[in-house]
Design an enzyme around this catalytic site. Structure first.
Site, short mmCIF file in Angstrom:
data_model
loop_
_atom_site.label_atom_id
_atom_site.label_comp_id
_atom_site.label_asym_id
_atom_site.label_seq_id
_atom_site.Cartn_x
_atom_site.Cartn_y
_atom_site.Cartn_z
N ASP A 1 0.62 -8.11 -8.35
CA ASP A 1 -0.40 -7.67 -7.38
C ASP A 1 -1.49 -8.73 -7.23
OD1 ASP A 1 0.36 -5.34 -6.15
OD2 ASP A 1 -0.44 -4.04 -7.73
N LYS B 1 8.29 1.37 -3.08
CA LYS B 1 8.37 0.04 -3.68
C LYS B 1 9.65 -0.08 -4.52
CE LYS B 1 3.35 -0.52 -3.66
NZ LYS B 1 2.09 -0.42 -4.40
N GLN C 1 -0.12 1.03 -10.38
CA GLN C 1 -0.51 1.65 -9.10
C GLN C 1 -1.97 2.13 -9.18
OE1 GLN C 1 1.41 1.75 -6.25
NE2 GLN C 1 -0.36 2.60 -5.20
#
Ligand code: NAP
Length: 284
Positions: A120, A53, A97
């Site tokens: 997200d 990422k 994460q």
């Protein structure tokens, strides 16, 4: 009929190019989109995802700020880091994460992320906006990628019958909400659905996000349907989706492969969300 293969890698490359253009344009106005990545502990798979990422960010000109607290970090210390990132004007997106180590409660931590930095799309605030069909919602990356693929494939969603298989917060629920917002007629299926095959057979589009190989077989797909396979399952035969690919591809008009379908889109949409977040925060 042999299905057209929807090439997620190619669509993701086009998305990255579009994002790079937007980043350059924002740069001319003194705005450099920034993404904070928070990797707790030393899970090797998570470390690889975060590294990829960050590489994606560098490729399009998004600045990334990496934080890697030890796996024994206390809940309040991680909460303090999130507050710090919420307050940092260089940080437009915060990626926490998952999964987190066992002592940490993600249901308490995720809502602490400022909703305009929630790239997200997992905070209850963004999920609520999405459920209300509000356009300012930041949407989870995989569902956003599914919509981008359908758009790229030229699938007319208005009025179409769509079966969504799976109802997770990460994939199934947001994808169903996005399809509904696109005026599809959505049948939302899950492990208790009776006669899944009949629901799928009546559908113009099938989106499978189950996590079980062979969930969608050829007899469940009507001739000419579009099949989007979100599933990512590691088997002895390698990485496979939820769809029995070869026989289904014989009946479908378009299908996403695994790998190379939805997967690359998830990464690309994180970049899109980071730029959207920067625009939201700068009113740009
Ligand atoms: P999840 O949280 O485990 O949810 C799976 C869903 O499938 C649940 O809603 C479950 O129903 C439903 N289900 C289970 N068996 C079923 C059946 N026989 N028929 C219909 N529905 C059934 O998984 P997830 O996080 O949504 O992920 C789903 C898959 O997508 C996984 O393979 C995951 O690895 C993959 N994924 C891929 C990407 C990507 O970038 N390509 C990103 C995220 C996830 P209940 O709610 O009733 O239990």
């Amino acid at each position: 009929m042999a299905a057209r293969i929807i090439d997620g890698k190619a669509v993701a490359a086009a998305v990255r190019e579009r994002v790079a253009g937007e980043v350059a344009e924002l740069g001319e106005r003194g705005i450099v989109p920034g993404l904070a990545t928070v990797l707790v502990g030393d899970d090797p798979a998570s470390a690889v995802y975060v590294r990829m990422k960050r590489e994606d960010c560098a490729q399009v000109g998004i600045e990334s700020f990496h934080h890697a607290p030890g796996g024994d970090i206390a809940q309040e210390d991680l909460a303090a880091l999130i507050s710090e990132l919420n307050a940092d004007p260089r940080v437009h997106g915060i990626l926490l994460q998952l999964p987190l180590p066992g002592q940490l409660d993600q249901d308490t931590l995720i809502p602490l992320i400022d909703r305009v930095k929630d790239v997200d799309g997992l905070t209850p605030a963004n999920a609520g906006l999405l459920a209300q069909g509000r356009p300012e919602a930041l949407v989870p990356c995989t569902p956003a990628g599914v919509m981008e693929l359908l758009d790229h494939a030229g699938v007319e969603l208005s009025g179409a019958r769509v079966a969504v298989l799976g109802r997770s917060i990460l994939v199934g629920k947001p994808v169903a909400a996005l399809l509904l917002a696109a005026d599809a007629t959505v049948t939302h299926c899950h492990s208790r659905t009776r006669d899944l095959a009949a629901v799928c057979r009546e559908s113009d589009v099938v989106v499978a996000a189950v996590g079980r190989p062979g969930t969608v077989t050829a007899d469940m797909v009507r001739e000419g349907a579009v099949v989007i396979d979100v599933g990512t399952n590691r088997t002895d035969a390698g990485l496979v989706g939820d769809v029995d690919y070869e026989p289904v591809a014989e009946r479908a008009s378009a299908i996403t492969p695994v790998p190379g379908g939805v997967g690359p889109m998830t990464r690309a949409m994180l970049l899109v969300n980071t730029v959207r977040a920067a625009r939201l925060q700068h009113g740009a």
